[in-house]
Design a protein around this motif. Structure first.
Motif, PDB file in Angstrom:
ATOM      1  N   GLN A   1       1.027  -1.349   0.017  1.00 39.29           N
ATOM      2  CA  GLN A   1      -0.046   0.040   0.196  1.00 39.29           C
ATOM      3  C   GLN A   1       0.773   1.325  -0.047  1.00 39.29           C
ATOM      4  O   GLN A   1       0.585   2.351  -0.796  1.00 39.29           O
ATOM      5  CB  GLN A   1      -0.996  -0.085   1.250  1.00 39.29           C
ATOM      6  N   GLY A   2       2.053   1.229   0.796  1.00 40.71           N
ATOM      7  CA  GLY A   2       2.887   2.350   0.621  1.00 40.71           C
ATOM      8  C   GLY A   2       3.522   2.488  -0.685  1.00 40.71           C
ATOM      9  O   GLY A   2       3.731   3.821  -1.101  1.00 40.71           O
ATOM     10  N   ALA A   3       3.925   1.443  -1.390  1.00 39.44           N
ATOM     11  CA  ALA A   3       4.501   1.523  -2.574  1.00 39.44           C
ATOM     12  C   ALA A   3       3.554   2.094  -3.779  1.00 39.44           C
ATOM     13  O   ALA A   3       3.688   2.882  -4.367  1.00 39.44           O
ATOM     14  CB  ALA A   3       4.884   0.085  -3.038  1.00 39.44           C
ATOM     15  N   LEU A   4       2.146   1.639  -3.554  1.00 39.67           N
ATOM     16  CA  LEU A   4       0.891   2.170  -4.308  1.00 39.67           C
ATOM     17  C   LEU A   4       0.901   3.792  -4.008  1.00 39.67           C
ATOM     18  O   LEU A   4       0.944   4.541  -4.946  1.00 39.67           O
ATOM     19  CB  LEU A   4      -0.133   1.446  -3.892  1.00 39.67           C
ATOM     20  N   TYR A   5       1.020   3.979  -2.832  1.00 43.91           N
ATOM     21  CA  TYR A   5       0.964   5.505  -2.287  1.00 43.91           C
ATOM     22  C   TYR A   5       1.749   6.531  -3.129  1.00 43.91           C
ATOM     23  O   TYR A   5       1.541   7.565  -3.681  1.00 43.91           O
ATOM     24  CB  TYR A   5       0.827   5.640  -1.216  1.00 43.91           C
ATOM     25  N   LEU A   6       2.938   6.121  -3.019  1.00 48.27           N
ATOM     26  CA  LEU A   6       4.117   6.757  -3.650  1.00 48.27           C
ATOM     27  C   LEU A   6       3.872   6.693  -5.204  1.00 48.27           C
ATOM     28  O   LEU A   6       4.256   7.832  -5.745  1.00 48.27           O
ATOM     29  CB  LEU A   6       5.558   6.074  -3.396  1.00 48.27           C
ATOM     30  N   LEU A   7       3.562   5.654  -5.725  1.00 47.94           N
ATOM     31  CA  LEU A   7       3.427   5.920  -7.187  1.00 47.94           C
ATOM     32  C   LEU A   7       2.164   6.731  -7.538  1.00 47.94           C
ATOM     33  O   LEU A   7       2.418   7.504  -8.598  1.00 47.94           O
ATOM     34  CB  LEU A   7       2.994   4.467  -7.712  1.00 47.94           C
ATOM     35  N   MET A   8       1.215   6.859  -6.896  1.00 43.83           N
ATOM     36  CA  MET A   8       0.175   7.592  -7.061  1.00 43.83           C
ATOM     37  C   MET A   8       0.500   9.357  -6.791  1.00 43.83           C
ATOM     38  O   MET A   8      -0.275  10.003  -7.562  1.00 43.83           O
ATOM     39  CB  MET A   8      -1.131   7.140  -6.161  1.00 43.83           C
ATOM     40  N   LYS A   9       1.419   9.214  -5.885  1.00 48.32           N
ATOM     41  CA  LYS A   9       1.691  10.560  -5.573  1.00 48.32           C
ATOM     42  C   LYS A   9       2.277  11.187  -6.992  1.00 48.32           C
ATOM     43  O   LYS A   9       2.049  12.442  -7.316  1.00 48.32           O
ATOM     44  CB  LYS A   9       2.640  10.825  -4.380  1.00 48.32           C
TER      45      LYS A   9
ATOM     46  N   ASN B   1      -7.358  11.790 -10.564  1.00 49.96           N
ATOM     47  CA  ASN B   1      -6.195  11.395  -9.769  1.00 49.96           C
ATOM     48  C   ASN B   1      -6.196  11.742  -8.355  1.00 49.96           C
ATOM     49  O   ASN B   1      -5.857  11.087  -7.440  1.00 49.96           O
ATOM     50  CB  ASN B   1      -4.905  12.085 -10.634  1.00 49.96           C
ATOM     51  N   LEU B   2      -6.765  13.103  -8.155  1.00 55.96           N
ATOM     52  CA  LEU B   2      -6.853  13.333  -6.796  1.00 55.96           C
ATOM     53  C   LEU B   2      -7.781  12.352  -5.693  1.00 55.96           C
ATOM     54  O   LEU B   2      -7.104  12.258  -4.756  1.00 55.96           O
ATOM     55  CB  LEU B   2      -7.230  14.775  -6.775  1.00 55.96           C
ATOM     56  N   LYS B   3      -8.642  12.161  -6.311  1.00 57.31           N
ATOM     57  CA  LYS B   3      -9.696  11.077  -5.802  1.00 57.31           C
ATOM     58  C   LYS B   3      -9.202   9.737  -5.435  1.00 57.31           C
ATOM     59  O   LYS B   3      -9.124   9.347  -4.314  1.00 57.31           O
ATOM     60  CB  LYS B   3     -10.829  10.941  -6.398  1.00 57.31           C
ATOM     61  N   LYS B   4      -8.436   9.477  -6.455  1.00 56.97           N
ATOM     62  CA  LYS B   4      -7.546   8.239  -6.082  1.00 56.97           C
ATOM     63  C   LYS B   4      -6.386   8.268  -5.162  1.00 56.97           C
ATOM     64  O   LYS B   4      -6.401   7.513  -4.262  1.00 56.97           O
ATOM     65  CB  LYS B   4      -7.060   7.528  -7.641  1.00 56.97           C
ATOM     66  N   LEU B   5      -5.985   9.298  -5.243  1.00 55.79           N
ATOM     67  CA  LEU B   5      -4.567   9.582  -4.220  1.00 55.79           C
ATOM     68  C   LEU B   5      -5.297   9.619  -3.017  1.00 55.79           C
ATOM     69  O   LEU B   5      -4.614   9.038  -1.895  1.00 55.79           O
ATOM     70  CB  LEU B   5      -4.347  10.816  -4.648  1.00 55.79           C
ATOM     71  N   ILE B   6      -6.356  10.243  -2.694  1.00 53.30           N
ATOM     72  CA  ILE B   6      -7.016  10.523  -1.221  1.00 53.30           C
ATOM     73  C   ILE B   6      -7.534   8.937  -0.925  1.00 53.30           C
ATOM     74  O   ILE B   6      -7.323   8.567   0.336  1.00 53.30           O
ATOM     75  CB  ILE B   6      -8.103  11.500  -1.395  1.00 53.30           C
ATOM     76  N   LEU B   7      -8.087   8.310  -1.606  1.00 52.44           N
ATOM     77  CA  LEU B   7      -8.441   6.811  -1.557  1.00 52.44           C
ATOM     78  C   LEU B   7      -7.637   5.964  -0.961  1.00 52.44           C
ATOM     79  O   LEU B   7      -7.465   5.403  -0.031  1.00 52.44           O
ATOM     80  CB  LEU B   7      -9.243   6.332  -2.591  1.00 52.44           C
ATOM     81  N   ILE B   8      -6.204   6.197  -1.757  1.00 48.95           N
ATOM     82  CA  ILE B   8      -5.129   5.218  -1.528  1.00 48.95           C
ATOM     83  C   ILE B   8      -4.459   5.464   0.084  1.00 48.95           C
ATOM     84  O   ILE B   8      -3.963   4.673   0.608  1.00 48.95           O
ATOM     85  CB  ILE B   8      -4.214   5.172  -2.753  1.00 48.95           C
ATOM     86  N   ASN B   9      -4.493   6.816   0.047  1.00 48.32           N
ATOM     87  CA  ASN B   9      -3.834   7.545   1.183  1.00 48.32           C
ATOM     88  C   ASN B   9      -4.531   6.955   2.292  1.00 48.32           C
ATOM     89  O   ASN B   9      -4.050   6.694   3.445  1.00 48.32           O
ATOM     90  CB  ASN B   9      -3.666   9.290   1.033  1.00 48.32           C
TER      91      ASN B   9
ATOM     92  N   GLU C   1      -0.416  14.788   4.848  1.00 48.40           N
ATOM     93  CA  GLU C   1      -0.493  14.850   3.574  1.00 48.40           C
ATOM     94  C   GLU C   1      -1.883  14.760   2.974  1.00 48.40           C
ATOM     95  O   GLU C   1      -2.351  15.719   2.200  1.00 48.40           O
ATOM     96  CB  GLU C   1       0.472  13.642   2.686  1.00 48.40           C
ATOM     97  N   GLN C   2      -2.587  14.047   3.570  1.00 47.82           N
ATOM     98  CA  GLN C   2      -3.995  13.808   3.181  1.00 47.82           C
ATOM     99  C   GLN C   2      -4.832  14.960   3.348  1.00 47.82           C
ATOM    100  O   GLN C   2      -5.433  15.735   2.714  1.00 47.82           O
ATOM    101  CB  GLN C   2      -4.640  12.681   3.857  1.00 47.82           C
ATOM    102  N   MET C   3      -4.310  15.729   4.731  1.00 48.39           N
ATOM    103  CA  MET C   3      -4.966  16.901   5.141  1.00 48.39           C
ATOM    104  C   MET C   3      -4.542  18.085   4.237  1.00 48.39           C
ATOM    105  O   MET C   3      -5.613  18.887   3.800  1.00 48.39           O
ATOM    106  CB  MET C   3      -4.690  17.463   6.436  1.00 48.39           C
ATOM    107  N   SER C   4      -3.431  17.991   3.277  1.00 51.33           N
ATOM    108  CA  SER C   4      -3.255  18.947   2.492  1.00 51.33           C
ATOM    109  C   SER C   4      -3.875  18.855   1.169  1.00 51.33           C
ATOM    110  O   SER C   4      -3.887  19.860   0.307  1.00 51.33           O
ATOM    111  CB  SER C   4      -1.586  18.794   2.282  1.00 51.33           C
ATOM    112  N   TYR C   5      -4.277  17.467   0.748  1.00 51.38           N
ATOM    113  CA  TYR C   5      -4.891  17.378  -0.430  1.00 51.38           C
ATOM    114  C   TYR C   5      -6.434  17.774  -0.554  1.00 51.38           C
ATOM    115  O   TYR C   5      -6.869  18.117  -1.296  1.00 51.38           O
ATOM    116  CB  TYR C   5      -4.903  15.651  -0.806  1.00 51.38           C
TER     117      TYR C   5
END
Length: 546
Positions: free
Chosen positions: A423-431, A442-450, A472-476
């Motif tokens: 999940q951490g690797a996926l989050y880094l790729l999505m960032k 992409n923002l929705k995906k990023l927040i969901l993965i986060n 980071e989630q709070m900044s999105y």
């Protein structure tokens, strides 16, 4: 008149010699016929003859009679002192044999007596009668001063009897003799390892580790690869490095022992831990030259291990052992990434790519990055594959194939159950994906993965990372209300790392918590140990306040 007396004396002497010669001929006949009972009788009778008593041969024959008869169990049962009598006779004969000319015909007999006497002495040694055994071995050495075994056993028995000062004299003399043999390239003389191991053990127990190492080196020069030396070499080295920080010197000490114990589990693990520590430290320096040299040495060492006869056994402990340098680098990069030392993993992965690409051209390097990224995803799991892909894109940010691979990887993993690492690797790729394509989807995906990553981190008690990811989630989505989520995380952190780290009182179910125990002792300066569970609780409590 004088000439007459002189002739009488000569006649008498000749007669005596003739009589003695006739007697010894009978002795020899008994020997040749194997009739040692007759030889014993002849010797006993000869001992009554005043002239024969002066001849050392009488005693040599006596020794021969008794040592041969001692081989007969029936005779020995009736005459338990047979070997003792043989030894006594041989020693008496040697004493009377002034120029040692007579013994030349009885060298084989002497050797038999020494063997028989040593056998009796060894029996006394095994019965823990050390003083008596030392005396018997000393008699054997008196009969044959070239017998180092007898001399060695005198020293060993003397030490075992409690007279260490006297026994050490024997052992030091033997070590000097062994070194003389080494200088003279004499490989035939008897040698025993015990004198060396005795002093090694003495120095080790006395804390004189440098002296112990010197004695080990001395022993190596003589005995080479020896199980007892290997045992002490390991023990002394582990004691020597116990209180010093990891260094090249520590690595050198460990590798000295591994030359002779290449498959030792403890030493292999220690070698790798020192290497990893040193490589990490060197990679933090502005210049990576020393780190590069150290990594190259690490790789070379692993290849050498792969060629040893014990390679299969070594590989069961040392995962880095490979026949090809690129495979060692690949595993090392994977190791650094799995333990979150990303700078080290990046540096080593770069070395791997340069080594395995067709050429150093930008196009060939890009092709290699593409190929190895797909290979990493297929064989090494999503976490490492994601890391490799990130590095590839950082090198070639405009490469469309790499970016397409990233989009596919995110789409494939987004709907699947994942470990916290994945999940951490996926989050880094999505960032990275969002950074390149900042759109609403992409923002929705990023927040969901986060959000899912936050949940998995909390479930795995990794609250230090949770705080950064939640920030980071709070900044999105800065306008969203996170108060409930933050309270939940604060409560879980408190429960896991503060409340559950108590070492007394009652638990959540009202059950009494067993207090920790320490098995050390202040009076004797014994550090003792504390249960691992308690150590983990202490670490959690400290981490809670960090």
């Amino acid at each position: 008149m004088k000439s007459f007396i002189k002739s009488i004396i000569i006649t008498v002497l000749v007669s005596i010699c003739s009589i003695a010669s006739a007697q010894f001929e009978k002795f020899e006949e008994a020997v040749e016929s194997g009739n040692f009972k007759r030889l014993e009788k002849l010797c006993v009778d000869g001992a009554e003859d005043n002239e024969l008593k002066k001849d050392p041969r009488l005693y040599y024959y006596t020794a021969q009679a008794y040592v041969e008869l001692s081989k007969d169990e029936y005779y020995l049962a009736k005459n338990p002192d047979a070997v003792k009598n043989a030894t006594r006779a041989m020693l008496k004969g040697l004493k009377k044999d002034d120029n040692k000319s007579a013994i030349e015909e009885f060298l084989a007999v002497k050797a038999e007596v020494v063997i028989a006497n040593n056998k009796v002495a060894l029996s006394e040694y095994n019965s823990n009668k050390m003083a008596k055994a030392a005396k018997l071995f000393a008699e054997s050495y008196s009969m044959d001063t070239l017998s180092r075994y007898s001399y060695f056993m005198v020293g060993k028995c003397t030490i075992a009897a409690g007279d260490t000062a006297e026994g050490e004299v024997y052992y030091r003399t033997l070590i000097d003799l062994y070194n003389d043999d080494l200088s003279a390239d004499n490989k035939t003389s008897e040698k025993e390892i015990d004198p060396h191991t005795y002093f090694i053990n003495k120095f080790w127990e006395g804390g004189k580790l440098d002296s112990a190492k010197i004695m080990i080196a001395d022993g190596r020069a003589i005995f080479g690869d020896n199980a007892k030396l290997n045992f002490y070499h390991k023990k002394v080295t582990l004691e020597q490095i116990k209180n010093i920080p990891p260094s090249n010197l520590m690595l050198e000490y460990v590798q000295e022992v591994l030359q002779f114990s290449p498959a030792d589990k403890d030493l292999l693990q220690k070698e790798n831990s020192i290497y990893i520590f040193l490589i990490k430290n060197k990679l933090q320096e502005p210049s990576k030259g020393e780190a590069d040299t150290l990594i190259n040495k690490f790789v070379a060492d692993k290849i050498v291990k792969s060629e040893l006869p014990q390679a299969k056994k070594i590989a069961e402990v040392d995962v880095f052992v490979e026949k090809k340098p690129e495979n060692v680098l690949w595993k090392l990069a994977e190791y650094f990434q799995s333990y979150s030392h990303m700078e080290g993993a990046k540096f080593i992965l770069d070395k791997y790519i340069v080594l395995t690409a067709q050429s150093a051209s930008a196009s060939d390097l890009a092709l290699r990055w593409n190929a190895i990224t797909n290979y990493a995803f297929d064989t090494k799991g999503f976490a490492f594959g994601g890391f490799v892909l990130q590095q590839a894109i950082s090198k070639y940010p405009t490469n469309k194939e790499l970016k397409a691979t990233r989009t596919q990887a995110i789409a494939k993993k987004e709907v699947m159950a994942k470990s916290v690492e994945e999940q951490g690797a996926l989050y880094l790729l999505m960032k990275d994906e969002y950074k390149d394509n900042k759109n609403e989807e992409n923002l929705k995906k990023l927040i969901l993965i986060n959000d899912k990553y936050v949940g998995q981190l909390a479930a795995n008690n990794r609250f230090s990372t949770v705080k950064d990811v939640m920030k980071e989630q709070m900044s999105y989505a800065p306008t969203k209300d996170y108060s409930d989520r933050l309270r939940y995380l604060a409560r879980e952190d408190f429960y896991q790392n503060y409340f559950m780290s108590r070492t007394k009182g009652t638990d959540i179910n009202g059950k009494e918590i067993q207090p920790f125990t320490w098995n050390g002792d202040k009076a004797t300066c014994n550090p003792g140990t504390i249960d691992l569970e308690i150590q983990e609780k202490v670490a959690n409590r400290i981490n809670y306040f960090r």
